[in-house]
Scaffold this motif. Structure first.
Motif, PDB file in Angstrom:
ATOM      1  N   LEU A 109      20.102  33.929  44.876  1.00 28.92           N
ATOM      2  CA  LEU A 109      19.537  34.517  45.780  1.00 28.92           C
ATOM      3  C   LEU A 109      20.008  35.919  45.208  1.00 28.92           C
ATOM      4  CD1 LEU A 109      18.329  34.728  48.973  1.00 28.92           C
ATOM      5  CD2 LEU A 109      20.629  34.162  49.658  1.00 28.92           C
ATOM      6  N   HIS A 110      18.695  36.600  46.090  1.00 31.45           N
ATOM      7  CA  HIS A 110      19.412  38.444  45.600  1.00 31.45           C
ATOM      8  C   HIS A 110      18.674  39.130  47.215  1.00 31.45           C
ATOM      9  CE1 HIS A 110      18.200  42.664  44.775  1.00 31.45           C
ATOM     10  NE2 HIS A 110      19.732  42.639  44.583  1.00 31.45           N
ATOM     11  N   VAL A 111      20.065  39.827  48.342  1.00 31.55           N
ATOM     12  CA  VAL A 111      19.296  40.187  48.958  1.00 31.55           C
ATOM     13  C   VAL A 111      19.110  41.956  48.888  1.00 31.55           C
ATOM     14  CG1 VAL A 111      20.107  41.424  51.419  1.00 31.55           C
ATOM     15  CG2 VAL A 111      20.452  39.029  50.538  1.00 31.55           C
ATOM     16  N   ASP A 112      18.077  42.042  49.023  1.00 38.57           N
ATOM     17  CA  ASP A 112      17.329  43.556  48.123  1.00 38.57           C
ATOM     18  C   ASP A 112      17.239  44.689  49.157  1.00 38.57           C
ATOM     19  OD1 ASP A 112      16.324  45.600  46.481  1.00 38.57           O
ATOM     20  OD2 ASP A 112      14.374  45.323  45.574  1.00 38.57           O
ATOM     21  N   THR A 113      17.885  45.600  48.882  1.00 33.50           N
ATOM     22  CA  THR A 113      18.176  47.155  49.967  1.00 33.50           C
ATOM     23  C   THR A 113      17.236  47.662  49.976  1.00 33.50           C
ATOM     24  OG1 THR A 113      19.064  48.564  48.650  1.00 33.50           O
ATOM     25  CG2 THR A 113      20.942  46.592  50.015  1.00 33.50           C
ATOM     26  N   GLY A 114      16.205  47.406  48.497  1.00 35.74           N
ATOM     27  CA  GLY A 114      15.747  48.563  48.715  1.00 35.74           C
ATOM     28  C   GLY A 114      15.827  49.852  47.619  1.00 35.74           C
ATOM     29  N   HIS A 115      17.176  50.002  47.771  1.00 32.09           N
ATOM     30  CA  HIS A 115      18.340  51.153  47.233  1.00 32.09           C
ATOM     31  C   HIS A 115      18.920  50.951  45.878  1.00 32.09           C
ATOM     32  CE1 HIS A 115      18.296  52.862  51.875  1.00 32.09           C
ATOM     33  NE2 HIS A 115      16.492  52.994  51.433  1.00 32.09           N
ATOM     34  N   ASN A 116      18.825  49.360  45.158  1.00 35.93           N
ATOM     35  CA  ASN A 116      19.400  49.379  44.923  1.00 35.93           C
ATOM     36  C   ASN A 116      18.834  50.005  42.766  1.00 35.93           C
ATOM     37  OD1 ASN A 116      18.421  46.360  45.745  1.00 35.93           O
ATOM     38  ND2 ASN A 116      20.212  46.288  45.041  1.00 35.93           N
ATOM     39  N   PHE A 117      19.321  49.736  42.511  1.00 35.30           N
ATOM     40  CA  PHE A 117      19.502  51.019  40.083  1.00 35.30           C
ATOM     41  C   PHE A 117      18.375  50.059  40.405  1.00 35.30           C
ATOM     42  CE2 PHE A 117      23.455  51.835  41.610  1.00 35.30           C
ATOM     43  CZ  PHE A 117      23.449  53.610  40.457  1.00 35.30           C
ATOM     44  N   PRO A 118      17.201  51.187  39.507  1.00 40.11           N
ATOM     45  CA  PRO A 118      15.479  50.085  38.858  1.00 40.11           C
ATOM     46  C   PRO A 118      16.814  49.207  37.882  1.00 40.11           C
ATOM     47  CG  PRO A 118      15.903  52.305  39.646  1.00 40.11           C
ATOM     48  CD  PRO A 118      17.009  52.281  39.370  1.00 40.11           C
ATOM     49  N   GLU A 119      17.593  49.894  37.618  1.00 42.76           N
ATOM     50  CA  GLU A 119      18.182  48.698  35.635  1.00 42.76           C
ATOM     51  C   GLU A 119      18.718  47.380  36.314  1.00 42.76           C
ATOM     52  OE1 GLU A 119      19.230  53.696  35.265  1.00 42.76           O
ATOM     53  OE2 GLU A 119      18.310  51.781  36.876  1.00 42.76           O
ATOM     54  N   THR A 120      19.255  47.732  37.525  1.00 42.34           N
ATOM     55  CA  THR A 120      20.142  46.396  37.748  1.00 42.34           C
ATOM     56  C   THR A 120      19.478  45.110  38.309  1.00 42.34           C
ATOM     57  OG1 THR A 120      21.634  47.227  38.624  1.00 42.34           O
ATOM     58  CG2 THR A 120      21.304  45.039  39.601  1.00 42.34           C
ATOM     59  N   LEU A 121      17.640  46.162  39.269  1.00 48.56           N
ATOM     60  CA  LEU A 121      16.207  44.686  39.436  1.00 48.56           C
ATOM     61  C   LEU A 121      15.585  44.410  37.995  1.00 48.56           C
ATOM     62  CD1 LEU A 121      14.379  46.835  42.425  1.00 48.56           C
ATOM     63  CD2 LEU A 121      16.826  45.384  41.814  1.00 48.56           C
ATOM     64  N   ALA A 122      15.358  45.274  37.283  1.00 47.63           N
ATOM     65  CA  ALA A 122      15.579  44.774  35.907  1.00 47.63           C
ATOM     66  C   ALA A 122      16.011  43.137  34.479  1.00 47.63           C
ATOM     67  CB  ALA A 122      14.694  46.091  34.887  1.00 47.63           C
ATOM     68  N   PHE A 123      17.227  43.916  34.941  1.00 49.69           N
ATOM     69  CA  PHE A 123      17.914  43.449  34.277  1.00 49.69           C
ATOM     70  C   PHE A 123      17.729  41.692  34.912  1.00 49.69           C
ATOM     71  CE2 PHE A 123      22.039  40.867  34.221  1.00 49.69           C
ATOM     72  CZ  PHE A 123      22.261  40.622  32.870  1.00 49.69           C
ATOM     73  N   ARG A 124      18.016  41.871  36.572  1.00 54.91           N
ATOM     74  CA  ARG A 124      17.769  40.892  37.955  1.00 54.91           C
ATOM     75  C   ARG A 124      16.543  40.229  36.669  1.00 54.91           C
ATOM     76  NH1 ARG A 124      15.088  41.729  43.283  1.00 54.91           N
ATOM     77  NH2 ARG A 124      13.562  41.359  41.856  1.00 54.91           N
ATOM     78  N   ASP A 125      15.444  40.402  36.867  1.00 57.00           N
ATOM     79  CA  ASP A 125      14.412  39.916  36.747  1.00 57.00           C
ATOM     80  C   ASP A 125      14.633  38.498  34.911  1.00 57.00           C
ATOM     81  OD1 ASP A 125      13.741  40.347  39.672  1.00 57.00           O
ATOM     82  OD2 ASP A 125      12.116  41.940  38.272  1.00 57.00           O
ATOM     83  N   ARG A 126      15.012  39.842  34.336  1.00 63.50           N
ATOM     84  CA  ARG A 126      15.657  39.192  33.172  1.00 63.50           C
ATOM     85  C   ARG A 126      16.176  38.253  33.090  1.00 63.50           C
ATOM     86  NH1 ARG A 126      15.911  43.677  30.937  1.00 63.50           N
ATOM     87  NH2 ARG A 126      18.627  43.889  30.790  1.00 63.50           N
ATOM     88  N   LEU A 127      17.241  38.822  33.237  1.00 66.32           N
ATOM     89  CA  LEU A 127      17.776  36.743  33.875  1.00 66.32           C
ATOM     90  C   LEU A 127      17.512  35.640  34.221  1.00 66.32           C
ATOM     91  CD1 LEU A 127      21.344  37.051  33.655  1.00 66.32           C
ATOM     92  CD2 LEU A 127      20.342  35.670  35.299  1.00 66.32           C
ATOM     93  N   ALA A 128      16.920  35.713  35.275  1.00 69.36           N
ATOM     94  CA  ALA A 128      16.263  34.853  35.144  1.00 69.36           C
ATOM     95  C   ALA A 128      14.655  33.783  35.241  1.00 69.36           C
ATOM     96  CB  ALA A 128      15.779  35.094  37.170  1.00 69.36           C
TER      97      ALA A 128
END
Length: 301
Positions: free
Chosen positions: A61-80
């Motif tokens: 479960l990820h609560v996305d603020t909309g202010h995250n580092f783009p690198e973090t979001l890309a990593f999140r999706d790749r790990l899932a």
């Protein structure tokens, strides 16, 4: 001694696996709070080990603020995608649009505190009994008050005076309807333990943990990464420096540190010599002396 021969790492791993299994056994609906940071990455690996050969019996479960580092979001999706774990994302922007939270006033507003409302809404929506988190007691003085099974009342509030004792690893998951637990398997780990474990398990982490060139703004003793969410105020200038993120969070409150650490061994040496905690560069913790405890009491991670 080599990190692969550190005996306490195995003890910490066994303790965390025990906690994860207890949470799954005592709670019907569980989710792992995933930020894309190093602690939640380690938590995913521990969950994989705890329930092998099956997949962990709970989603991310990820609560996305909309202010995250783009690198973090890309990593999140790749790990899932690579782990096959179900990823649930809830957006702070949707909470704001629904009138459940309100954007901060002024330039460069932060949504960090607004995550609490979105998280509590998600817990109610998914009817969660427990949320697994990567918080550690060495991070901050309020974190040090946490139990492993941290009880939250029907409003999601945390009261350090009403937590249950946990002698001899006896974890009490009993609760009333509407209440839930935040479960912290990494409670007894340190920042160095986490990095030694990442090295031992050869875990991938977002690239922003390593030294890289980035445009930053010096503000209140911190270096904030330039982005559409962080722009220069009057009198501030943008400079390009070699930095890395020691902790990962909202871009509006996560300070970078000047560093040339290009490998995990470099990071370990840097942390060993550091005289400030990893959250020393978090603007959200500096708003008051009790900033973290106040947010936690309201339902924050």
């Amino acid at each position: 001694m080599s990190r692969f021969q550190l005996p306490h790492l195995s003890l910490l791993e066994h303790e965390a696996i025990h906690i994860l299994r207890e949470a799954a056994a005592q709670c019907e609906r569980v989710a792992l709070l995933f930020s894309g940071g190093k602690d939640s990455i380690v938590l995913v690996r521990l969950a994989q080990k705890a329930f092998h050969p099956a997949r962990p019996p709970f989603p991310l479960l990820h609560v996305d603020t909309g202010h995250n580092f783009p690198e973090t979001l890309a990593f999140r999706d790749r790990l899932a995608a690579t782990t096959g774990l179900r990823l649930i994302v809830r957006q702070v922007a949707e909470t704001i649009a629904a009138g459940r939270a309100h954007e901060e006033k002024g330039p460069n507003p932060s949504r960090n505190a607004l995550q609490t409302v979105t998280l509590l809404d998600a817990i109610n929506e998914l009817r969660l009994d427990a949320c697994l988190g990567g918080a550690r007691r060495d991070e901050e003085k309020a974190r040090a008050k946490e139990r492993i099974f941290s009880h939250r009342d029907e409003f999601g509030h945390w009261d350090p005076r009403r937590q249950r004792p946990e002698p001899w690893q006896l974890l009490n998951g009993r609760k009333a309807p509407g209440e839930h637990f935040r479960v912290f398997p990494l409670s007894n780990w340190t920042e160095l333990d986490v990095w030694h474990y990442i090295a031992r398990e050869r875990l991938e982490v977002p690239a922003i943990y390593f030294a890289h060139s980035r445009e930053v703004i010096a503000r209140r003793g911190m270096l904030l990464a330039c982005s559409p969410h962080v722009t220069p105020l009057d009198g501030e200038t943008v400079s390009t420096r070699t930095v890395r993120c020691r902790t990962i969070g909202d871009m509006t409150c996560t300070g970078c540190v000047e560093s040339h650490a290009a490998s995990i061994d470099d990071i370990v040496r840097e942390i060993t010599a550091a005289r400030t905690s990893e959250r020393g560069g978090r603007a959200d913790d500096q708003r008051s002396d009790t900033a973290m405890e106040d947010r936690k009491a309201a339902g924050y991670f």
